[in-house]
Scaffold this active site. Structure first.
Site, short mmCIF file in Angstrom:
data_model
loop_
_atom_site.label_atom_id
_atom_site.label_comp_id
_atom_site.label_asym_id
_atom_site.label_seq_id
_atom_site.Cartn_x
_atom_site.Cartn_y
_atom_site.Cartn_z
N GLY A 135 0.82 -1.20 0.00
CA GLY A 135 0.00 0.00 0.00
C GLY A 135 0.86 1.26 0.00
O GLY A 135 2.05 1.22 0.31
N CYS A 136 0.23 2.38 -0.33
CA CYS A 136 1.00 3.62 -0.47
C CYS A 136 1.46 4.17 0.88
O CYS A 136 2.64 4.46 1.07
CB CYS A 136 0.19 4.66 -1.24
#
Length: 326
Positions: A135-136
């Site tokens: 995920g970012c």
């Protein structure tokens, strides 16, 4: 021989970034770009930054001869798509959702999804068949903490404040992504409960299994379109010089993660696959700031970095991108 690549979920923000990168990747031939709602339409009709770049059109299904398939689907949808669309065992999968990131979800339909953070799992990625792209927020925060975990220095509570641009919410409309709501505005969401905490915790435990440190994470919505700025601090017995040297040694062979001697800002990384880190000591607290582009290093660029590793290419291939500093 070129790598034949396909994309499922081709109309979203991450897919648009992925197409932009892959079109200019010297070892990739971009094949089917699947979008059920746009099948038959030109790709540039949806991703209008690609006008003049490609004549490719969206399709309803993959060509079937892909070497690698990128799943750019919403969270929870990748698993459902794979249940309905079996891919050959020889086809690599790089999934950009959160469906396979946690250890408990890594085994699916005879595949093992390796967590695709190159700075942590490079050797495993090189041998993998399928990748769960991080995920970012998780990428920015993990890169800020991995050197401390490796050194066994996460011994106290960790506090994180991180702000993300509106593209982090995806392309679907909601109240908090409308311009009139987002502009000149900042807000928090999912305090202490963000879904990326699970993958962060597993990665840190991989390097420092016995740590009892708790993470307290406050995510913010920012009034800009792309990028993540994370501030991470925890008590430490390291001096500033010791901490900076620890980080520089840890990332010595990481081509996209750089420890800066100067304070950092978001424009340095927007449109790139870079992560910049800055380390400083204030009293007993070690403060690490971390900046990435949520759509590139936080999603599509990292996915291409993982593809490069899967196929034995230099990590940087196709990813020498310039920041939009001005």
């Amino acid at each position: 021989m070129k790598i034949k690549a396909g994309i499922v979920g081709g109309a979203g923000y991450t897919a648009g970034e992925l197409i932009r990168i892959l079109l200019h990747h010297e070892f990739v031939e971009l094949g089917g770009i699947v979008s059920s709602s746009n099948a038959g339409a030109s790709v540039y009709r949806v991703h209008d930054d690609l006008v003049g770049e490609t004549d490719l059109a969206f399709s309803a299904e993959l060509a079937g001869d892909e070497d690698v398939v990128f799943l750019c689907l919403g969270h929870g949808n990748s698993k459902a798509w794979l249940q309905k669309n079996a891919l050959p065992e020889t086809t690599h999968i790089i999934d950009l959702s959160n469906d396979f990131r946690l250890n408990a979800d890594a085994e699916f339909a005879g595949r093992e999804f390796v967590y695709g953070l190159p700075e942590l799992n490079k050797s495993r990625i090189q041998q993998a068949q399928s990748i769960a792209n991080p995920g970012c927020f998780a990428t920015a925060i993990q890169l800020a903490l991995l050197p401390l975990a490796k050194a066994g220095k996460l011994t106290d509570d960790i506090h994180v404040s991180a702000i993300t641009g509106s593209t982090g919410a995806g392309q679907s409309l909601s109240e908090t992504v409308h311009f009139s709501w987002r502009t000149n505005n900042v807000s928090i969401y999912k305090p202490f409960t963000h879904q990326h905490l699970g993958e962060i915790g597993e990665s840190l435990a991989q390097l420092q299994p016995q740590s009892d440190a708790e993470m307290h994470f406050i995510p913010y919505r920012g009034n800009f379109s792309r990028g993540i700025f994370a501030s991470v601090y925890t008590p430490s017995d390291l001096t500033q010089d010791e901490a900076r040297e620890l980080y520089k040694q840890f990332y010595a062979d990481a081509p996209f993660t750089t420890v800066s001697d100067k304070e950092i800002h978001l424009k340095q990384v927007v449109n790139t696959n870079k992560c910049l880190l800055h380390v400083q000591k204030q009293g007993k607290q070690l403060l690490i700031t971390s900046v990435i582009d949520n759509l590139v290093k936080g999603a599509s660029g990292q996915a291409v970095q993982n593809m490069n590793l899967l196929f034995g290419l230099p990590e940087t291939t196709g990813l020498n991108l310039k920041a939009g500093l001005l």
